[in-house]
Design a protein around this motif. Structure first.
Motif, short mmCIF file in Angstrom:
data_model
loop_
_atom_site.label_atom_id
_atom_site.label_comp_id
_atom_site.label_asym_id
_atom_site.label_seq_id
_atom_site.Cartn_x
_atom_site.Cartn_y
_atom_site.Cartn_z
N ASP A 1 -12.51 -33.98 -15.35
CA ASP A 1 -12.68 -35.12 -16.43
C ASP A 1 -11.25 -35.90 -16.54
O ASP A 1 -10.10 -35.06 -16.65
N LEU A 2 -11.28 -37.28 -16.67
CA LEU A 2 -9.92 -37.84 -16.84
C LEU A 2 -10.31 -39.21 -17.24
O LEU A 2 -11.15 -39.84 -16.76
N ALA A 3 -9.26 -39.58 -18.38
CA ALA A 3 -9.41 -40.96 -18.73
C ALA A 3 -8.10 -41.67 -18.71
O ALA A 3 -7.11 -41.03 -18.97
N VAL A 4 -8.37 -42.77 -18.24
CA VAL A 4 -6.88 -43.77 -17.79
C VAL A 4 -7.00 -44.97 -19.06
O VAL A 4 -7.83 -45.62 -18.78
N HIS A 5 -5.96 -44.72 -19.79
CA HIS A 5 -5.97 -45.92 -21.11
C HIS A 5 -4.80 -46.83 -20.65
O HIS A 5 -3.89 -46.67 -19.95
N PRO A 6 -5.28 -48.03 -21.06
CA PRO A 6 -3.90 -49.15 -20.77
C PRO A 6 -2.71 -48.83 -21.68
O PRO A 6 -2.83 -48.33 -22.72
N GLY A 7 -1.67 -48.96 -20.98
CA GLY A 7 -0.45 -48.76 -21.71
C GLY A 7 -0.03 -47.23 -21.86
O GLY A 7 0.68 -46.71 -22.55
N ARG A 8 -0.88 -46.47 -20.96
CA ARG A 8 -0.43 -45.04 -21.05
C ARG A 8 -0.28 -44.72 -19.52
O ARG A 8 -0.81 -44.90 -18.55
N VAL A 9 0.76 -43.52 -19.51
CA VAL A 9 0.72 -42.80 -18.05
C VAL A 9 0.22 -41.50 -18.32
O VAL A 9 0.53 -40.74 -19.01
N THR A 10 -1.07 -41.35 -17.16
CA THR A 10 -1.59 -40.12 -17.00
C THR A 10 -1.06 -39.52 -15.97
O THR A 10 -1.00 -40.08 -14.68
N CYS A 11 -0.31 -38.27 -16.18
CA CYS A 11 0.10 -37.60 -15.02
C CYS A 11 -0.79 -36.56 -14.49
O CYS A 11 -1.17 -35.88 -15.17
N VAL A 12 -0.86 -36.51 -13.25
CA VAL A 12 -1.77 -35.60 -12.40
C VAL A 12 -1.10 -34.56 -11.73
O VAL A 12 -0.41 -35.25 -10.71
N LEU A 13 -0.78 -33.46 -11.72
CA LEU A 13 -0.16 -32.44 -11.32
C LEU A 13 -0.71 -31.49 -10.35
O LEU A 13 -2.04 -31.18 -10.79
N GLY A 14 -0.08 -30.88 -9.30
CA GLY A 14 -1.02 -29.77 -8.70
C GLY A 14 -0.16 -29.54 -7.56
O GLY A 14 0.54 -30.79 -6.98
N ASP A 15 -0.15 -28.37 -7.09
CA ASP A 15 0.38 -27.99 -5.76
C ASP A 15 -0.41 -28.66 -4.30
O ASP A 15 -1.39 -29.16 -4.49
N ASN A 16 0.12 -28.33 -3.25
CA ASN A 16 -0.41 -28.57 -1.92
C ASN A 16 -1.99 -28.12 -1.84
O ASN A 16 -2.15 -26.84 -2.15
N GLY A 17 -2.83 -28.84 -1.74
CA GLY A 17 -4.22 -28.34 -1.67
C GLY A 17 -4.95 -28.50 -3.01
O GLY A 17 -6.21 -27.88 -3.33
N ALA A 18 -4.40 -28.92 -4.13
CA ALA A 18 -4.84 -28.80 -5.47
C ALA A 18 -6.14 -29.71 -5.61
O ALA A 18 -7.04 -29.50 -6.57
N GLY A 19 -6.01 -30.85 -4.78
CA GLY A 19 -7.23 -31.91 -5.03
C GLY A 19 -6.74 -33.17 -5.27
O GLY A 19 -7.62 -34.34 -5.82
N LYS A 20 -5.49 -33.42 -5.48
CA LYS A 20 -4.75 -34.53 -5.99
C LYS A 20 -5.11 -35.63 -4.86
O LYS A 20 -5.37 -36.84 -5.39
N SER A 21 -5.18 -35.59 -3.63
CA SER A 21 -5.46 -36.53 -2.80
C SER A 21 -6.74 -37.00 -2.93
O SER A 21 -7.16 -38.21 -2.71
N THR A 22 -7.64 -36.09 -2.81
CA THR A 22 -9.18 -36.27 -3.10
C THR A 22 -9.40 -37.13 -4.35
O THR A 22 -10.25 -38.11 -4.17
N LEU A 23 -8.78 -36.81 -5.43
CA LEU A 23 -8.99 -37.63 -6.53
C LEU A 23 -8.44 -39.16 -6.25
O LEU A 23 -9.16 -40.01 -6.95
N ILE A 24 -7.23 -39.14 -5.61
CA ILE A 24 -6.89 -40.68 -5.51
C ILE A 24 -8.02 -41.52 -4.78
O ILE A 24 -8.31 -42.45 -4.83
N LYS A 25 -8.65 -40.72 -3.70
CA LYS A 25 -9.41 -41.40 -2.86
C LYS A 25 -10.66 -41.82 -3.38
O LYS A 25 -11.05 -42.84 -3.25
N ILE A 26 -11.16 -41.05 -4.37
CA ILE A 26 -12.31 -41.48 -5.21
C ILE A 26 -12.08 -42.67 -6.13
O ILE A 26 -12.74 -43.54 -6.13
N ILE A 27 -10.88 -42.66 -6.67
CA ILE A 27 -10.70 -43.74 -7.70
C ILE A 27 -10.29 -45.02 -6.83
O ILE A 27 -10.60 -46.17 -7.46
#
Length: 300
Positions: free
Chosen positions: A41-67
């Protein structure tokens, strides 16, 4: 209770906040039998910085590719302006105002700054079929847009490869803003930079937020995230371990979650039996417990 309960609303907007531009509800991605991302679950609001953190293999790249439309989600929902979407190409995401700045920046090092600013979207003039590049207008526009972001370059004719890493990141951010981005995804923009250049990039992330963009800041550095972040989501092995607003978590606790503090606490007893290992600085399990939310209705 899981650590994802640390935020009262798991990233959902307070009643006074604007509606999210991009929202993920239980989103996930599987590659055959491999589940790379699950129940995010993730919500990105205008005028806000949503930080997604995680180590290698955490799923950050997959999340980027979906959005960003590079891959399609296989579970859950992705919404843009409240409307469920399923992007099939990055162009579709870009048309909805979602721009991604990757680590390689998609620049041509030997081309001048102004040419890289308009790479793939050059301005032209004259009648067809003899239209030609409108170089003067592109230079003027690039200079104005960079200055609007607080970036002043003495010579737009210089090859972009001669700029520092932080300057190139800032040019890429300004380019995305100019071409109509409403959501800006930044893939590890400070990963290969020194302290000073990282500070420059963080400054322009804050500038993009102040111009009303929703920013998704992908990073493995909790200190950088905490400098500019409004909301923090920590991924671990493809699942959302933590979702917390800034006023609900401190830097030390965020760092513990990012570094696998829960696992360290669980291992403290075993390591204490190993001669020569000092475990005094290891976190206690009680230190990583999430506080009870003020109201259960707030959880999404």
């Amino acid at each position: 209770m899981t650590t994802a309960d640390l935020s009262e609303n798991n990233g959902a907007a307070a009643p006074s906040d604007p509606a999210p531009v991009v929202e993920l509800r239980g989103a996930g991605k599987s590659y055959g039998n491999i589940r790379a991302l699950h129940g995010v679950d993730l919500a990105v609001h205008p005028g806000r910085v949503t930080c997604v953190l995680g180590d290698n293999g955490a799923g950050k790249s997959t999340l980027i590719k979906i959005i960003s439309g590079l891959h399609q989600h296989t579970e859950g929902e992705v919404l843009v302006d409240g409307e469920p979407v399923r992007f099939t190409t990055p162009r579709e995401a870009l048309d909805r105002g979602i721009a991604t700045v990757y680590q390689d920046l998609a620049t041509v090092p030997l081309m001048p700054v102004w040419r890289n600013f308009f790479l793939g979207s050059e301005m032209t003039k004259g009648p067809w079929p003899v239209r030609r590049l409108d170089i003067a207008r592109m230079k003027k526009t690039a200079d104005e847009e960079l200055r609007n972001m607080g970036i002043v370059l003495d010579d737009l004719e210089q090859p972009i490869g001669t700029l520092s890493g932080g300057q190139r990141q800032c040019v890429a951010i300004a380019r995305a803003v100019y071409f109509g981005a409403r959501v800006l995804i930044l893939d590890e923009p400070t990963a290969a930079l020194g302290v000073k250049q990282s500070g420059v990039v963080l400054k322009y992330i804050a500038a993009a937020r102040d111009r009303g963009l929703g920013v998704i800041f992908i990073t493995h550095n909790p200190h950088h995230a905490y400098m500019v972040g409004d909301h923090f989501s920590v991924l671990r092995l493809g699942t959302l371990e933590l979702s917390a607003a800034r006023d609900r978590i401190g830097l030390d606790e965020l760092t513990n979650h990012m570094a696998g503090g829960a696992e360290l606490a669980a291992l403290k007893h075993e390591l204490a039996q190993v001669r020569g290992v000092d475990v005094e600085g290891f976190p206690e399990a009680k230190d990583l417990q999430a506080p009870v939310p003020a109201s259960p209705e707030g959880n999404s």
